[in-house]
Write a protein that holds these residues in place. Structure first.
Motif, short mmCIF file in Angstrom:
data_model
loop_
_atom_site.label_atom_id
_atom_site.label_comp_id
_atom_site.label_asym_id
_atom_site.label_seq_id
_atom_site.Cartn_x
_atom_site.Cartn_y
_atom_site.Cartn_z
N TRP A 133 0.72 -1.30 0.06
CA TRP A 133 0.06 0.00 0.02
C TRP A 133 1.00 1.39 0.06
O TRP A 133 0.41 2.26 -0.29
N CYS A 134 1.95 1.13 0.41
CA CYS A 134 3.13 2.33 0.48
C CYS A 134 3.39 2.53 -1.09
O CYS A 134 3.67 3.77 -1.13
N TYR A 135 3.85 1.62 -1.94
CA TYR A 135 3.94 1.83 -3.21
C TYR A 135 2.74 2.38 -3.89
O TYR A 135 2.92 3.25 -4.82
N ILE A 136 1.63 1.94 -3.52
CA ILE A 136 0.45 2.46 -4.29
C ILE A 136 0.50 4.01 -3.81
O ILE A 136 -0.02 4.77 -4.61
N GLY A 137 0.48 4.28 -2.30
CA GLY A 137 0.39 5.42 -1.92
C GLY A 137 1.28 6.52 -2.75
O GLY A 137 1.08 7.63 -2.95
N LYS A 138 2.58 5.89 -2.77
CA LYS A 138 3.77 6.84 -3.72
C LYS A 138 3.27 7.24 -5.03
O LYS A 138 3.25 8.26 -5.41
N LYS A 139 2.47 6.21 -5.86
CA LYS A 139 2.05 6.57 -7.07
C LYS A 139 0.98 7.53 -6.79
O LYS A 139 0.95 8.63 -7.80
N ARG A 140 -0.27 7.32 -5.97
CA ARG A 140 -1.01 8.35 -5.73
C ARG A 140 -0.69 9.75 -5.30
O ARG A 140 -1.25 10.99 -5.71
N LEU A 141 0.46 9.85 -4.44
CA LEU A 141 0.98 11.22 -4.25
C LEU A 141 1.77 11.68 -5.14
O LEU A 141 1.48 13.01 -5.50
N ALA A 162 20.49 8.24 0.83
CA ALA A 162 20.15 8.93 -0.63
C ALA A 162 19.48 10.14 -0.33
O ALA A 162 19.73 11.30 -1.03
N GLY A 163 18.51 10.32 0.81
CA GLY A 163 18.28 11.64 1.18
C GLY A 163 19.16 12.68 1.28
O GLY A 163 19.07 14.11 1.16
N ALA A 164 20.52 12.43 1.64
CA ALA A 164 21.61 13.41 2.02
C ALA A 164 21.92 13.83 0.55
O ALA A 164 22.28 14.98 0.37
N LEU A 165 21.60 13.27 -0.65
CA LEU A 165 21.78 13.91 -2.13
C LEU A 165 20.65 14.77 -2.37
O LEU A 165 20.68 15.37 -3.47
N GLN A 194 16.50 10.46 -3.20
CA GLN A 194 15.84 9.58 -2.05
C GLN A 194 14.46 9.12 -2.67
O GLN A 194 14.36 7.85 -2.51
N ASP A 195 13.81 9.89 -3.80
CA ASP A 195 12.60 9.24 -4.33
C ASP A 195 12.97 8.31 -5.05
O ASP A 195 12.29 7.02 -5.33
N ALA A 196 14.19 8.39 -6.05
CA ALA A 196 14.69 7.30 -6.99
C ALA A 196 15.20 5.92 -6.22
O ALA A 196 14.82 5.05 -6.61
N ALA A 197 15.78 6.13 -4.85
CA ALA A 197 16.10 5.09 -4.01
C ALA A 197 14.81 4.15 -3.58
O ALA A 197 14.63 2.99 -3.66
N VAL A 198 13.72 4.98 -3.29
CA VAL A 198 12.38 4.37 -2.77
C VAL A 198 11.71 3.55 -3.82
O VAL A 198 11.25 2.31 -3.69
N GLU A 199 11.78 4.34 -5.00
CA GLU A 199 11.20 3.63 -6.32
C GLU A 199 11.99 2.39 -6.59
O GLU A 199 11.18 1.32 -6.76
N GLY A 217 21.00 1.84 -4.52
CA GLY A 217 21.69 3.06 -4.17
C GLY A 217 22.48 3.58 -5.35
O GLY A 217 22.49 4.91 -5.64
N VAL A 218 22.92 2.80 -6.37
CA VAL A 218 23.64 3.33 -7.27
C VAL A 218 22.70 4.25 -8.33
O VAL A 218 22.74 5.19 -8.95
N THR A 219 21.33 3.70 -8.40
CA THR A 219 20.30 4.25 -9.24
C THR A 219 20.09 5.50 -8.74
O THR A 219 19.71 6.39 -9.37
N ALA A 220 20.06 5.70 -7.31
CA ALA A 220 20.03 7.01 -6.69
C ALA A 220 20.97 7.92 -6.78
O ALA A 220 20.98 9.08 -6.46
N GLY A 221 21.96 7.27 -7.29
CA GLY A 221 23.48 8.40 -7.52
C GLY A 221 24.31 8.27 -6.33
O GLY A 221 25.33 9.02 -6.41
#
Length: 232
Positions: free
Chosen positions: A23-31, A117-120, A125-130, A153-157
């Motif tokens: 539901w958190c994945y779904i919530g991310k898309k809805r946000l 990732a949020g430090a970048l 951070q969004d990329a890491a979560v996704e 992590g690499v995906t997030a930079g």
């Protein structure tokens, strides 16, 4: 006389979430849909905050099928639990491949990665979560596997060797645990939980329209009561 530029209204949204929660994945898309809707009206700063639905899971994980059947009372119960998730996911173009998931693992290290990732910045951070959501729910990968975390992590930079080194130690383990405890002390018992300006909370994978409406109401309230907001 030259008028001063109008300041763009802004909000902060802290999303309390666990990457093993569909539901958190779904919530991310809805946000994301809600943010697109209000993008021309005000700015929104999004932060992902940790939560663990089951902190007792081992890092290496446990058999997902047995875990879900024990949790929901057998195969039929697990399938009933999956049905509304699949339907909601389809509406948000998420293909939940639950049958691919072999292992349910402890997500503390995944939350450490999200913090790094949020430090970048918020985009990283969004990329890491996704990447973590997709790896688990669509590709069936093990979120307790350091290789999976390093890849996200690499995906997030982030640098792969840096992530590997941090994962091998206890960096930010206490900080993440403290954030989870803080969320519980604030009364968070279910995720996703959207905390707006640290004052208003919306629990559950709210429809995009509900999220957008809530944001608009809070921006309007801040505009009509600037003294109260500043002094809160």
């Amino acid at each position: 006389m030259t008028s001063s530029p109008t300041q763009v209204p802004s909000l902060t949204i802290d999303i309390v979430s666990d990457v093993m929660c569909p539901w958190c994945y779904i919530g991310k898309k809805r946000l994301e849909a809600a943010l697109a809707e209000v993008a021309s009206e005000f700015a929104v700063d999004v932060h992902w905050r940790p939560y663990q639905l089951d902190p007792n899971l081992p890092k290496q994980g446990t058999d997902r099928k047995h875990y879900m059947e024990a949790k929901f009372g057998g195969p039929e119960g697990a399938e009933r639990a999956y049905a509304p998730v699949r339907a909601a996911g389809a509406e948000e173009n998420i293909t939940f491949n639950f049958d691919r998931i072999e292992v349910s693992a402890n997500t503390l290290d995944a939350h450490r990665l999200i913090r790094w990732a949020g430090a970048l910045g918020p985009d990283a951070q969004d990329a890491a979560v996704e990447a973590l959501f997709k790896a688990y729910f669509e590709d069936g990968r093990n979120l307790g596997d350091d290789a999976v975390l390093i890849e996200a992590g690499v995906t997030a930079g982030l640098e792969a060797d840096v992530v590997e080194r941090l994962l091998s130690g206890d960096a930010d383990r206490d900080a993440v645990t403290a954030e989870i405890d803080q969320a519980k002390q604030m009364g968070v018992t279910g995720v996703p939980c959207f905390i707006i300006d640290m004052k208003y909370a919306l629990v559950g994978a709210q429809p995009a329209e509900a999220l957008a409406d809530a944001m608009r109401k809070i921006v309007a309230e801040k505009a009509s009561h600037p003294e109260g907001v500043a002094g809160s």
